[in-house]
Structure formats: C-alpha cells, structure tokens
Design a protein around this motif. Structure first.
Motif, PDB file in Angstrom:
ATOM      1  N   SER A   5      17.325  -0.675   2.859  1.00 16.88           N
ATOM      2  CA  SER A   5      16.741  -2.002   3.048  1.00 16.88           C
ATOM      3  C   SER A   5      16.734  -2.785   1.742  1.00 16.88           C
ATOM      4  O   SER A   5      16.451  -2.240   0.676  1.00 16.88           O
ATOM      5  CB  SER A   5      15.309  -1.878   3.582  1.00 16.88           C
ATOM      6  OG  SER A   5      14.746  -3.148   3.815  1.00 16.88           O
ATOM      7  N   LYS A   6      17.074  -4.064   1.838  1.00 14.64           N
ATOM      8  CA  LYS A   6      17.184  -4.913   0.651  1.00 14.64           C
ATOM      9  C   LYS A   6      16.288  -6.143   0.811  1.00 14.64           C
ATOM     10  O   LYS A   6      16.756  -7.283   0.834  1.00 14.64           O
ATOM     11  CB  LYS A   6      18.637  -5.332   0.432  1.00 14.64           C
ATOM     12  CG  LYS A   6      19.571  -4.155   0.202  1.00 14.64           C
ATOM     13  CD  LYS A   6      21.023  -4.596   0.079  1.00 14.64           C
ATOM     14  CE  LYS A   6      21.938  -3.393  -0.099  1.00 14.64           C
ATOM     15  NZ  LYS A   6      23.369  -3.777  -0.156  1.00 14.64           N
ATOM     16  N   ILE A   7      15.003  -5.900   0.936  1.00 11.88           N
ATOM     17  CA  ILE A   7      14.034  -6.989   1.071  1.00 11.88           C
ATOM     18  C   ILE A   7      13.724  -7.529  -0.328  1.00 11.88           C
ATOM     19  O   ILE A   7      13.311  -6.785  -1.209  1.00 11.88           O
ATOM     20  CB  ILE A   7      12.758  -6.507   1.769  1.00 11.88           C
ATOM     21  CG1 ILE A   7      13.092  -6.052   3.193  1.00 11.88           C
ATOM     22  CG2 ILE A   7      11.702  -7.599   1.799  1.00 11.88           C
ATOM     23  CD1 ILE A   7      11.913  -5.498   3.952  1.00 11.88           C
ATOM     24  N   SER A   8      13.916  -8.830  -0.522  1.00 13.10           N
ATOM     25  CA  SER A   8      13.757  -9.443  -1.840  1.00 13.10           C
ATOM     26  C   SER A   8      12.313  -9.883  -2.075  1.00 13.10           C
ATOM     27  O   SER A   8      11.475  -9.875  -1.162  1.00 13.10           O
ATOM     28  CB  SER A   8      14.691 -10.657  -1.953  1.00 13.10           C
ATOM     29  OG  SER A   8      14.320 -11.650  -1.013  1.00 13.10           O
ATOM     30  N   ASN A   9      12.042 -10.274  -3.322  1.00 10.27           N
ATOM     31  CA  ASN A   9      10.718 -10.811  -3.645  1.00 10.27           C
ATOM     32  C   ASN A   9      10.438 -12.078  -2.848  1.00 10.27           C
ATOM     33  O   ASN A   9       9.297 -12.341  -2.448  1.00 10.27           O
ATOM     34  CB  ASN A   9      10.647 -11.126  -5.144  1.00 10.27           C
ATOM     35  CG  ASN A   9      10.607  -9.868  -5.986  1.00 10.27           C
ATOM     36  OD1 ASN A   9      10.231  -8.809  -5.506  1.00 10.27           O
ATOM     37  ND2 ASN A   9      11.002  -9.969  -7.242  1.00 10.27           N
ATOM     38  N   GLN A  10      11.474 -12.874  -2.618  1.00  8.92           N
ATOM     39  CA  GLN A  10      11.303 -14.094  -1.836  1.00  8.92           C
ATOM     40  C   GLN A  10      10.874 -13.754  -0.412  1.00  8.92           C
ATOM     41  O   GLN A  10      10.006 -14.425   0.167  1.00  8.92           O
ATOM     42  CB  GLN A  10      12.612 -14.881  -1.823  1.00  8.92           C
ATOM     43  CG  GLN A  10      12.516 -16.233  -1.137  1.00  8.92           C
ATOM     44  CD  GLN A  10      13.816 -16.998  -1.216  1.00  8.92           C
ATOM     45  OE1 GLN A  10      14.817 -16.509  -1.737  1.00  8.92           O
ATOM     46  NE2 GLN A  10      13.824 -18.199  -0.695  1.00  8.92           N
ATOM     47  N   ASP A  11      11.477 -12.697   0.171  1.00  8.17           N
ATOM     48  CA  ASP A  11      11.068 -12.274   1.517  1.00  8.17           C
ATOM     49  C   ASP A  11       9.616 -11.778   1.512  1.00  8.17           C
ATOM     50  O   ASP A  11       8.853 -12.080   2.434  1.00  8.17           O
ATOM     51  CB  ASP A  11      11.991 -11.158   2.013  1.00  8.17           C
ATOM     52  CG  ASP A  11      13.437 -11.611   2.155  1.00  8.17           C
ATOM     53  OD1 ASP A  11      13.644 -12.753   2.569  1.00  8.17           O
ATOM     54  OD2 ASP A  11      14.341 -10.830   1.820  1.00  8.17           O
ATOM     55  N   MET A  12       9.243 -11.014   0.489  1.00  6.80           N
ATOM     56  CA  MET A  12       7.866 -10.500   0.400  1.00  6.80           C
ATOM     57  C   MET A  12       6.861 -11.647   0.306  1.00  6.80           C
ATOM     58  O   MET A  12       5.825 -11.647   0.975  1.00  6.80           O
ATOM     59  CB  MET A  12       7.744  -9.595  -0.828  1.00  6.80           C
ATOM     60  CG  MET A  12       8.647  -8.366  -0.814  1.00  6.80           C
ATOM     61  SD  MET A  12       7.991  -7.025   0.169  1.00  6.80           S
ATOM     62  CE  MET A  12       6.734  -6.403  -0.935  1.00  6.80           C
ATOM     63  N   ASN A  13       7.179 -12.640  -0.520  1.00  3.79           N
ATOM     64  CA  ASN A  13       6.268 -13.782  -0.668  1.00  3.79           C
ATOM     65  C   ASN A  13       6.175 -14.572   0.633  1.00  3.79           C
ATOM     66  O   ASN A  13       5.099 -15.075   0.989  1.00  3.79           O
ATOM     67  CB  ASN A  13       6.753 -14.691  -1.800  1.00  3.79           C
ATOM     68  CG  ASN A  13       6.625 -14.034  -3.158  1.00  3.79           C
ATOM     69  OD1 ASN A  13       5.768 -13.180  -3.362  1.00  3.79           O
ATOM     70  ND2 ASN A  13       7.469 -14.411  -4.099  1.00  3.79           N
ATOM     71  N   LEU A  14       7.317 -14.689   1.369  1.00  4.06           N
ATOM     72  CA  LEU A  14       7.291 -15.396   2.644  1.00  4.06           C
ATOM     73  C   LEU A  14       6.409 -14.667   3.647  1.00  4.06           C
ATOM     74  O   LEU A  14       5.589 -15.294   4.340  1.00  4.06           O
ATOM     75  CB  LEU A  14       8.722 -15.539   3.181  1.00  4.06           C
ATOM     76  CG  LEU A  14       8.855 -16.197   4.564  1.00  4.06           C
ATOM     77  CD1 LEU A  14       8.280 -17.618   4.542  1.00  4.06           C
ATOM     78  CD2 LEU A  14      10.310 -16.218   5.018  1.00  4.06           C
ATOM     79  N   LEU A  15       6.542 -13.352   3.746  1.00  6.39           N
ATOM     80  CA  LEU A  15       5.705 -12.582   4.680  1.00  6.39           C
ATOM     81  C   LEU A  15       4.227 -12.695   4.313  1.00  6.39           C
ATOM     82  O   LEU A  15       3.367 -12.773   5.196  1.00  6.39           O
ATOM     83  CB  LEU A  15       6.138 -11.119   4.672  1.00  6.39           C
ATOM     84  CG  LEU A  15       7.545 -10.815   5.218  1.00  6.39           C
ATOM     85  CD1 LEU A  15       7.863  -9.337   5.077  1.00  6.39           C
ATOM     86  CD2 LEU A  15       7.676 -11.251   6.672  1.00  6.39           C
ATOM     87  N   LYS A  16       3.937 -12.717   3.019  1.00  4.35           N
ATOM     88  CA  LYS A  16       2.549 -12.865   2.585  1.00  4.35           C
ATOM     89  C   LYS A  16       2.025 -14.251   2.936  1.00  4.35           C
ATOM     90  O   LYS A  16       0.892 -14.396   3.419  1.00  4.35           O
ATOM     91  CB  LYS A  16       2.468 -12.638   1.077  1.00  4.35           C
ATOM     92  CG  LYS A  16       1.051 -12.723   0.517  1.00  4.35           C
ATOM     93  CD  LYS A  16       1.042 -12.433  -0.979  1.00  4.35           C
ATOM     94  CE  LYS A  16      -0.381 -12.514  -1.542  1.00  4.35           C
ATOM     95  NZ  LYS A  16      -0.405 -12.242  -3.003  1.00  4.35           N
TER      96      LYS A  16
END
Length: 604
Positions: free
Chosen positions: A11-22
């Motif tokens: 899995s290649k979840i980026s920091n941008q994806d993490m911030n979006l989910l948050k």
C-alpha cells in the motif's frame, strides 16, 4: 501465479491521503481505520475488511450499510472487487432514495436501473476492481459524468473495522484476495412484473426530478449534498437521511468542509474541470428533519436477499464470465504488469473483452534429410543403403532457413570457440544477475528504511502541527490577558499610551504597553508612599508608621474623615491654649458671655 495475484502490491498511502482522511473525519473514532505496514498482500486483523481511500471518500464507512451488504451477498462479491465509481453509484442511489424519493433503498428499483459487468484488460480479468456497476442502456438515469480513470486507486488499500454480529446476515464475508469472480444469475436479474408495478411511481418521480424545468436534479448535486452534510450513505445508520437533523446530527462524521476542499473533492469524483461551477445547493429541497416527509407518504421496503434464508436462486453461478479463453498464467506473468504498478491505473467501466489468442506460429522449422527424432538424446543413423554419408552431429544440428536442404560443413574448432565464448557470456550474465539481486535486496531495504522515515516524518509533522495549534491558542490567551490588564490600567489611571513598536507583532506590542503602564504605576505608587509617609505623623501622632505601603494606605482608607478629625484636634488644642492663657493672667471672665457674637457686635 494467477492473474488475480498480480494486482496486489504494498500500500502506498501518502501524507496527503492521510490528511484528507483526517479532515473528512475517518480518524475521529479510534480503531476505525488500520493502515498496513510493509506487507505486499493484505492480511487484515480480526473484524477488519480491506477497502481503499477512494472507496471511503465516495461514501463508504464502517459499519457497512445493510443495502451494500445485501448487494455483496447476492452478487457473490467482496468489497475490494468493486471499483470506486461502482461504490459512488451505490452512494448516489441510497441518497436519491432516502433524500429525494423518501423511501429506503429499494432492491426492486435497483434491479430496474443497474446491472453489473466484469472488468479487465489485455485478456486478464482483474480481481481488485474486477466488477463494475453499470446503468442499463434502456434506462434514463442521472448522468454523473464519472472520470474515465481513477489514478492509482488500487495502490491505496487499508483496513476498515467491521464489527461482527451474532446474526450472520449482518456480516460481510472475511477478506479472501484469491477468490475468483464468478458470474451469477443475479448479475442480469431484472425486476419482475410485480416489482415493476410496485416501483413505477418511483421511476416516474425520478423522471420528474430530472426534467422539471427550473428544478432539475443532477447526479453532481446528489454527490455534493451528501458530502456537504457530512453523512456517509454507505454507513449503517440509526435513522434514514430524511431524518437528518442538521449540524447537530450525531451521525455526522465531521464538521462542515471548507468550500475549497468540498469543490476539490467533487472534481476528483467527476469529470468537472476547474472552469465548471460546483452546485452549492440542490434545486429541489431534499427531505430532512427541517423538510419532513408529507403525511401518508408511501413506504416501500425491498432489500437484497441476505443469507438468513440460506442460499438464494439468483446467486447460482452461470459461468466464469471469461467470454473466451484467457491467456495462460505463464504468458500473463511475462506480458502483463499489475494494474497497481502501471503508470496509468485506468478503471475500465465497460465489459472487458477477453478473446482467446491464436497459437504462436512456429518459425524456422528444422529440416533433416529423412532423419527423425527418436525422442532420445541420440539420432538414428541414416540407412547405409541410400549411399549417403553417416550422420554428422554438427551438420545435423543446423537450423535451416525456409526450405533450404543443402548442408553446410561446420568447423568444429570454431564451434568450440563459440561455445567457450557463450559460456563466458553466461558466467558474466550470472555474475551480473547476482549483483542485480544484491542491488535489488539493498534497494528494497533502502525503500523500507525510506518508508519508515516517511512515516516517522509524517508523525513528526502531525505532532508539529498540533504543537503549532497549541502554541497559537496559548499566544491568543496571553494576548487576551495582556489586553485585559492594559484596559484595567487605563480605567484606573485614565492614562493611555501608544507604543512605537514592534510593528506586526501583536503579542510584543501588548507586552510593551503593559510594561509602560507598569512603570507608570510603580512611579505613582512610590510617590504615593512618600506622601503618605510624610502625612502619617500628623494624622496619627500616637501610632507607629507601618512597614509596608499596603498597610500605610489602609491606615488612611478608614470610614471617618481624617481631615475633619485633624481640624477638630487643632481647634481643641487652640481652645485649651486660650483657656490656659486666661487662667494664667488671673482675670475674671464671664464664660457665659464667651462666644456671644451678637453682644460683641453691639459693643463694637
């Protein structure tokens, strides 16, 4: 390796994806999401299922809505086998039913509008996103304008918490990444005549929503609505969306999104460009707590069959839906990269055509002069009666071009040198291959170290962001207190100041003013203490002067009038002195006439 196994990668979840989910509220509840570490194949913990970032932002959230659970069961699918656009189709349908039709999501209506098809490319059927939900060609439905491809979505997988229930029908099957997708009768099942009759009013209402001039409803408006109210259509809820209670609804997953983030999210799910406007509201008011259903509104309940009644006929496997013969596994491994590793991870929304390939035509067939291969390592000798020479292994090993039959003699020494050179090349290639393998392992170790560093950096960034927020809140509180102290000083002294600097720093500016006010106050207190110290012996001749300024000030802050008291004491002393002088002079004084002002004026 099977074609399905080629698609899973780390899995290649980026920091941008993490911030979006948050920002979208998925991390608000602890243990809702679980992010994979270094595994390249999903291994979800107990009570977790495999999903994707693009599934979550399109309306999916645990616990999963019973309508979607029913779809997965009756179609014989797992969650990871649906594409992001298919997930969005289900979210739009549930929102349409609950907010604009005023009914629970209806299985009979679903069958009138949708069917499902296989998804694949290059003769290979995908497992991840191997099924797409399609609108039937003869149905007039909302034109949502889905994107042709969702870039890299298969790379961004994670685990979502789906609690098990005592009732089997409320659970979706555990993850199995190797389960093949089998076509079932339910994939094309149409509504019965009875179901069509029961849902005809809903079909008519959908046409009205689409075609009423000035009040047209579009698919983009439906998407924008459930994103704006922060409700996940594919999440199991206590109340349907027509009872949405506004900002105070307890089932909202987050607070309102900024307009900029909302528009960016809608454009990510559709073909809309930056030039296209995003609807800020629906042209027709959706049902909600503020706009309740009308009285005597019809109630229709029709859910996909769940497994509580055992296997259903519609789940019968029809065939493997290959529509031909797929390439063999060996050919797939050599010619097809995984969908997750391709640069453009296109999500096909149509049915993949997988015709069988013709067998490869042999090139440069070998011909020998009536010498047949016996199946062993030695060839049979030619019949001596034919007058030809005996079998020559070098000559017989030649590969003829076309129909050429003439045998060319071969120099054994030259062939030996060629074989020796070939061996050297093979050894050199083996050495390079070994070096490449070492380099690959080192690169994997470096990649793991980089990934670990990236995660640590992400944690540091989050911690720094939280510290910055806390520092900002603290500075705001300090600034408020400084300004409050300055206002109190001005009210007490009626003296205000304006500092020359520093400019642009409110905190230092307020502190400078407070320092000026403090200096002024200290000077005033020093002057007051000196003055009161001089006056103290006159007002309190029989008392000892206090040691502190506070006690000194309290001595003068008494209920009686100290000035009047001082004057009375002075008058008393004067009268007593006058009487003493008269007594010393030994004169007779008529004290009854002392103070008779009227008589004194008459004599004068």
């Amino acid at each position: 390796m099977a074609a399905e196994d080629l698609e899973w990668e780390r899995s290649k979840i980026s920091n941008q994806d993490m911030n979006l989910l948050k920002k979208l509220g998925f991390t608000k509840k602890e243990n809702t999401l679980h992010f994979p570490s270094e595994e390249s194949y999903p291994s979800p913990p107990m009570e977790y299922r495999v999903s994707f970032v693009d599934h979550l932002i399109r309306g999916l959230s645990p616990p999963i809505h019973e309508f979607l659970r029913g779809l997965l069961f009756v179609y014989g699918l797992q969650l990871h086998q649906l594409t992001p656009n298919s997930i969005l189709h289900v979210s739009i349908f549930i929102t349409l039913c609950e907010c604009f039709l005023g009914v629970h999501p209806n299985w009979a209506l679903w069958k009138r509008i949708f069917c499902i098809r296989r998804n694949g490319a290059h003769g290979v059927a995908y497992n991840i996103g191997g099924v797409v939900i399609c609108v039937r060609p003869d149905v007039e439905y909302f034109d949502v304008k889905f994107p042709d491809s969702v870039q890299g979505w298969r790379n961004k997988w994670l685990y979502i918490h789906e609690e098990s229930s005592d009732s089997v029908e409320y659970n979706i099957g555990p993850f199995d990444g190797k389960t093949k997708i089998l076509r079932r009768r339910s994939w094309d099942t149409e509504a019965t005549e009875e179901e069509k009759s029961a849902t005809e009013a809903l079909i008519t209402r959908i046409r009205e929503l689409q075609n009423t001039r000035g009040k047209e409803l579009s698919g983009i408006q439906i998407i924008a609505y459930f994103l704006r109210i922060r409700m996940q259509p594919l999440q199991a809820r206590k109340n349907p969306l027509w009872m949405y209670a506004g900002d105070e609804d307890i089932e909202r997953i987050s607070k309102d999104l900024p307009v900029k983030d909302l528009e960016k999210l809608i454009r990510r799910m559709s073909k809309l460009s930056k030039k296209d406007s995003i609807p800020t509201s629906c042209r027709i008011a959706p049902y909600s707590g503020a706009n309740p259903l009308p009285e005597n509104h019809p109630s229709l309940t029709s859910l996909p069959p769940l497994p509580e009644g055992g296997e259903v006929e519609d789940r019968t496997v029809v065939d493997d839906d290959n529509q031909g013969t797929l390439r063999p596994d060996s050919e797939v491994a050599g010619s097809h990269r995984s969908a997750a590793s391709s640069e453009k991870d296109a999500e096909s929304e149509g049915t993949a055509s997988t015709h069988s390939l013709p067998p490869a035509s042999p090139k440069n067939k070998r011909k020998r002069n009536e010498v047949k291969d016996s199946g062993t390592s030695k060839a049979e000798e030619a019949d001596p009666s034919d007058g030809k020479a005996a079998f020559n292994p070098y000559t017989d090993a030649l590969v003829s071009s076309g129909d050429e039959e003439e045998e060319q003699p071969i120099d054994a020494t030259a062939r030996t040198r060629e074989l020796a050179d070939a061996n050297k090349c093979a050894n050199a290639l083996a050495t390079k291959l070994e070096q490449s393998e070492k380099a690959r392992k080192k690169a994997e170790a470096d990649a793991a170290a980089v990934e670990d560093l990236r995660k640590r950096l992400h944690d540091v960034e989050n911690s720094l962001s939280e510290n910055i927020e806390q520092q900002f809140a603290r500075e705001t509180e300090i600034l408020t207190r400084l300004e409050s102290q300055s206002r109190r000083f001005v009210r007490r002294t009626h003296q205000d100041y304006e500092a020359d600097g520093p400019e642009g720093d409110e905190l230092l500016y307020a502190l400078t003013l407070l320092e000026i006010h403090g200096d002024e106050a200290r000077e005033g207190l020093a002057d007051a203490e000196a003055g009161l110290s001089k006056l103290f012996p006159y007002f309190f001749p029989k008392k000892e002067e206090p040691n502190t300024f506070v006690a000194l000030a309290k001595a003068f802050n008494v209920p009686e009038d100290l000035g009047l008291k001082l004057r009375q004491e002075g008058l008393k002393i004067g009268v007593e002195g006058t009487i003493a002088l008269i007594a010393n002079s030994q004169q007779n004084v008529d004290w009854t006439k002392v103070g008779d002002i009227g008589e004194m004026e008459t004599k004068k």
